[in-house]
Motif scaffolding. Structure first.
Motif, mmCIF file in Angstrom:
data_model
loop_
_atom_site.group_PDB
_atom_site.id
_atom_site.type_symbol
_atom_site.label_atom_id
_atom_site.label_comp_id
_atom_site.label_asym_id
_atom_site.label_seq_id
_atom_site.Cartn_x
_atom_site.Cartn_y
_atom_site.Cartn_z
ATOM 1 N N ASN A 55 0.836 -1.207 0.000
ATOM 2 C CA ASN A 55 0.000 0.000 0.000
ATOM 3 C C ASN A 55 0.867 1.252 0.000
ATOM 4 O O ASN A 55 1.735 1.417 0.862
ATOM 5 N N ARG A 56 0.615 2.117 -0.977
ATOM 6 C CA ARG A 56 1.300 3.403 -1.090
ATOM 7 C C ARG A 56 0.269 4.516 -1.112
ATOM 8 O O ARG A 56 -0.889 4.289 -1.440
ATOM 9 N N PRO A 57 0.702 5.748 -0.787
ATOM 10 C CA PRO A 57 -0.271 6.851 -0.718
ATOM 11 C C PRO A 57 -0.909 7.167 -2.063
ATOM 12 O O PRO A 57 -0.234 7.209 -3.091
ATOM 13 N N LYS A 58 -2.214 7.352 -2.055
ATOM 14 C CA LYS A 58 -2.980 7.856 -3.186
ATOM 15 C C LYS A 58 -2.679 7.136 -4.509
ATOM 16 O O LYS A 58 -2.257 7.756 -5.496
ATOM 17 N N PRO A 59 -2.900 5.822 -4.572
ATOM 18 C CA PRO A 59 -2.660 5.105 -5.833
ATOM 19 C C PRO A 59 -3.702 5.481 -6.887
ATOM 20 O O PRO A 59 -4.840 5.834 -6.568
ATOM 21 N N ALA A 60 -3.310 5.390 -8.152
ATOM 22 C CA ALA A 60 -4.231 5.673 -9.249
ATOM 23 C C ALA A 60 -5.330 4.620 -9.284
ATOM 24 O O ALA A 60 -5.097 3.441 -8.983
ATOM 25 N N GLN A 61 -6.538 5.037 -9.673
ATOM 26 C CA GLN A 61 -7.675 4.122 -9.681
ATOM 27 C C GLN A 61 -7.451 2.940 -10.617
ATOM 28 O O GLN A 61 -7.850 1.810 -10.325
ATOM 29 N N ASP A 62 -6.801 3.185 -11.753
ATOM 30 C CA ASP A 62 -6.531 2.093 -12.695
ATOM 31 C C ASP A 62 -5.656 1.023 -12.054
ATOM 32 O O ASP A 62 -5.888 -0.179 -12.249
ATOM 33 N N LEU A 63 -4.663 1.431 -11.259
ATOM 34 C CA LEU A 63 -3.804 0.461 -10.591
ATOM 35 C C LEU A 63 -4.567 -0.293 -9.508
ATOM 36 O O LEU A 63 -4.340 -1.495 -9.311
ATOM 37 N N ILE A 64 -5.476 0.393 -8.832
ATOM 38 C CA ILE A 64 -6.314 -0.286 -7.834
ATOM 39 C C ILE A 64 -7.163 -1.351 -8.505
ATOM 40 O O ILE A 64 -7.289 -2.484 -8.012
ATOM 41 N N ASN A 65 -7.747 -1.008 -9.647
ATOM 42 C CA ASN A 65 -8.589 -1.968 -10.371
ATOM 43 C C ASN A 65 -7.776 -3.176 -10.824
ATOM 44 O O ASN A 65 -8.236 -4.323 -10.737
ATOM 45 N N ARG A 66 -6.574 -2.918 -11.316
ATOM 46 C CA ARG A 66 -5.717 -4.020 -11.755
ATOM 47 C C ARG A 66 -5.333 -4.920 -10.572
ATOM 48 O O ARG A 66 -5.351 -6.152 -10.682
ATOM 49 N N ALA A 67 -4.980 -4.304 -9.450
ATOM 50 C CA ALA A 67 -4.593 -5.077 -8.272
ATOM 51 C C ALA A 67 -5.764 -5.913 -7.759
ATOM 52 O O ALA A 67 -5.589 -7.070 -7.354
ATOM 53 N N THR A 68 -6.952 -5.342 -7.780
ATOM 54 C CA THR A 68 -8.142 -6.072 -7.333
ATOM 55 C C THR A 68 -8.393 -7.281 -8.219
ATOM 56 O O THR A 68 -8.711 -8.383 -7.742
ATOM 57 N N SER A 69 -8.243 -7.088 -9.545
ATOM 58 C CA SER A 69 -8.432 -8.189 -10.483
ATOM 59 C C SER A 69 -7.404 -9.288 -10.264
ATOM 60 O O SER A 69 -7.735 -10.480 -10.232
ATOM 61 N N ASN A 70 -6.139 -8.906 -10.081
ATOM 62 C CA ASN A 70 -5.087 -9.893 -9.846
ATOM 63 C C ASN A 70 -5.283 -10.635 -8.530
ATOM 64 O O ASN A 70 -5.049 -11.846 -8.440
ATOM 65 N N ALA A 71 -5.706 -9.900 -7.498
ATOM 66 C CA ALA A 71 -5.959 -10.541 -6.206
ATOM 67 C C ALA A 71 -7.057 -11.589 -6.334
ATOM 68 O O ALA A 71 -6.970 -12.677 -5.751
ATOM 69 N N GLY A 72 -8.080 -11.272 -7.117
ATOM 70 C CA GLY A 72 -9.149 -12.239 -7.342
ATOM 71 C C GLY A 72 -8.643 -13.484 -8.041
ATOM 72 O O GLY A 72 -9.009 -14.617 -7.675
ATOM 73 N N SER A 73 -7.790 -13.317 -9.042
ATOM 74 C CA SER A 73 -7.231 -14.469 -9.754
ATOM 75 C C SER A 73 -6.332 -15.296 -8.852
ATOM 76 O O SER A 73 -6.344 -16.537 -8.905
ATOM 77 N N LEU A 74 -5.567 -14.627 -8.010
ATOM 78 C CA LEU A 74 -4.669 -15.338 -7.103
ATOM 79 C C LEU A 74 -5.438 -16.155 -6.064
ATOM 80 O O LEU A 74 -5.098 -17.308 -5.785
ATOM 81 N N THR A 75 -6.453 -15.552 -5.480
ATOM 82 C CA THR A 75 -7.224 -16.266 -4.457
ATOM 83 C C THR A 75 -8.039 -17.406 -5.053
ATOM 84 O O THR A 75 -8.327 -18.395 -4.374
ATOM 85 N N THR A 76 -8.388 -17.271 -6.337
ATOM 86 C CA THR A 76 -9.058 -18.378 -7.025
ATOM 87 C C THR A 76 -8.085 -19.524 -7.281
ATOM 88 O O THR A 76 -8.432 -20.700 -7.119
ATOM 89 N N ALA A 77 -6.865 -19.177 -7.676
ATOM 90 C CA ALA A 77 -5.863 -20.201 -7.962
ATOM 91 C C ALA A 77 -5.431 -20.939 -6.704
ATOM 92 O O ALA A 77 -5.145 -22.141 -6.735
ATOM 93 N N VAL A 78 -5.368 -20.216 -5.567
ATOM 94 C CA VAL A 78 -4.934 -20.822 -4.303
ATOM 95 C C VAL A 78 -6.033 -20.593 -3.269
ATOM 96 O O VAL A 78 -6.118 -19.518 -2.660
ATOM 97 N N GLY A 79 -6.857 -21.609 -3.072
ATOM 98 C CA GLY A 79 -7.975 -21.463 -2.142
ATOM 99 C C GLY A 79 -7.542 -21.228 -0.705
ATOM 100 O O GLY A 79 -8.164 -20.468 0.036
ATOM 101 N N ASN A 80 -6.440 -21.880 -0.300
ATOM 102 C CA ASN A 80 -5.928 -21.743 1.064
ATOM 103 C C ASN A 80 -4.943 -20.577 1.082
ATOM 104 O O ASN A 80 -3.759 -20.738 0.765
#
Length: 371
Positions: A67-92
């Motif tokens: 987490n860094r101060p005031k990230p751009a919204q596009d980067l937040i959206n990308r990080a959210t998408s990647n986090a979703g893919s990661l948690t899907t790939a690794v359930g635990n």
């Protein structure tokens, strides 16, 4: 004569070899894997996790969000998408947010991530996999140091693997906005703060990267070296990259840093072991020369290519070299860059494990003799 090296020889894989290794090794019976990775905006974030899943590996994951101060919204959206893919790939899994800067603006990411790892349990794990593709130098270096030293103390798990997705074009497309506070990466002050090193001949080894003139200029002022040996990528995916970087940093090398062209170092852009061996060879050459006049101190500044940064990390670990770094306060990424990297060129280094003959060459420690 040079000292015995911990990672020479070293078990490593690149390209298609990595995919085969993941299937044959991690898909094997009895392997229980702890994956440590970044859940960030980088398009390479999911490459290793998805391959472990496809291999049928038994995986638990620790996913760090920087987490860094005031990230751009596009980067937040990308990080959210990647986090979703990661948690899907690794359930635990567990997702852990890491503040990179404190309320006073101080860089605290490395300390925070090391503290977080210290609370983790490693029982029943046979292999730890660190995917540094979406982690910054300020977080990946402390993670790997913590794990290497834990294994060296016999606490296990026995096997430590580091993966990086190599994509020089993407590295160049991710433009960092550096903070104003250069310093040493957490755990990598080396001998820079010791009284015995005050008289040492200080050699700075900056890894040159496109768009990093301002950051490297501030790091030069911070380090205050007696000499500078810039590191250029060669061979590289772009055959002219070294020439382009030399042209971009011409003013610094000719006047600001007073670099003799014979002192420019070249390292394979796609092979971390090449830079690792180059740094250790240079360290071995300087030690006897400067022994009677205060000693020699190499200071590393790995910017740009994550693969070359991995080579610098290995050298820093082995010789306890200081790593001067300017943490990024934010990033810019062209919106045309895909959300995910479809064909990442993975690099794998087997840092520690039962594949190596014991006992291993020891790691040098801050404050001990480096003869």
């Amino acid at each position: 004569m040079g000292r015995e090296r911990r990672w020479d020889p070293c078990v490593s894989h690149r390209g298609a070899e990595v995919d085969r290794f993941i299937v044959e090794y991690f898909g094997g019976v009895g392997r229980k894997v702890l994956l440590i990775a970044g859940a960030g905006f980088d398009p390479r974030s999911t490459a290793v996790a998805e391959r472990l899943k496809a291999a049928g590996a038994s995986v638990r994951a620790i996913l760090f969000q920087e987490n860094r101060p005031k990230p751009a919204q596009d980067l937040i959206n990308r990080a959210t998408s990647n986090a979703g893919s990661l948690t899907t790939a690794v359930g635990n899994h567990v997702v852990i947010p890491i503040e990179i800067f404190g309320t006073d603006g101080a860089v605290v990411g490395g300390r925070n991530i090391a503290s977080s790892l210290g609370k983790e349990k490693f029982e029943d794990i046979t292999d730890i996999v660190v995917d540094a593709s979406a982690l910054s130098v300020g977080t990946s270096f402390p993670i790997i140091r913590y794990l290497v030293e834990r294994i060296e103390r016999g606490k296990g798990p026995a096997n430590l693997h580091v993966f990086v997705a190599h994509d020089p074009t993407l590295d160049a497309a991710i433009q960092s906005v550096p903070s104003d506070a250069p310093g040493y990466v957490h755990g990598f002050k080396g001998g820079s703060t010791l009284d015995g090193s005050a008289a040492a001949a200080k050699l700075w080894l900056p890894q040159l990267a496109t768009g990093r003139r301002g950051a490297l200029g501030r790091l030069h002022e911070f380090v205050g070296p007696h000499d500078t040996c810039p590191i250029l990528p060669f061979p590289a995916s772009d055959p002219r990259l070294g020439d382009k970087l030399a042209e971009e940093f011409l003013t610094e090398m000719e006047s600001g840093w007073s670099v003799d062209t014979r002192n420019i170092l070249y390292a394979d852009e796609a092979d971390p072991l090449d830079l690792y061996r180059t740094i250790l060879r240079l360290d071995d050459l300087r030690k006897p020369v400067f022994r009677e006049v205060g000693g020699s101190l190499l200071v590393l500044s790995p910017l740009g290519s994550k693969v070359m940064a991995l080579g610098a990390l290995m050298a820093a670990l082995e010789r306890d070299l200081p790593v001067a770094y300017l943490e990024s306060i934010s990033y810019d990424l062209d919106g045309s860059v895909p959300l995910t990297s479809s064909t990442p060129n993975l690099v794998h280094i087997w840092l520690e494990g039962d594949v190596y003959t014991q006992p291993r060459p020891v790691l040098h420690r801050e404050g001990t003799s480096a003869s």
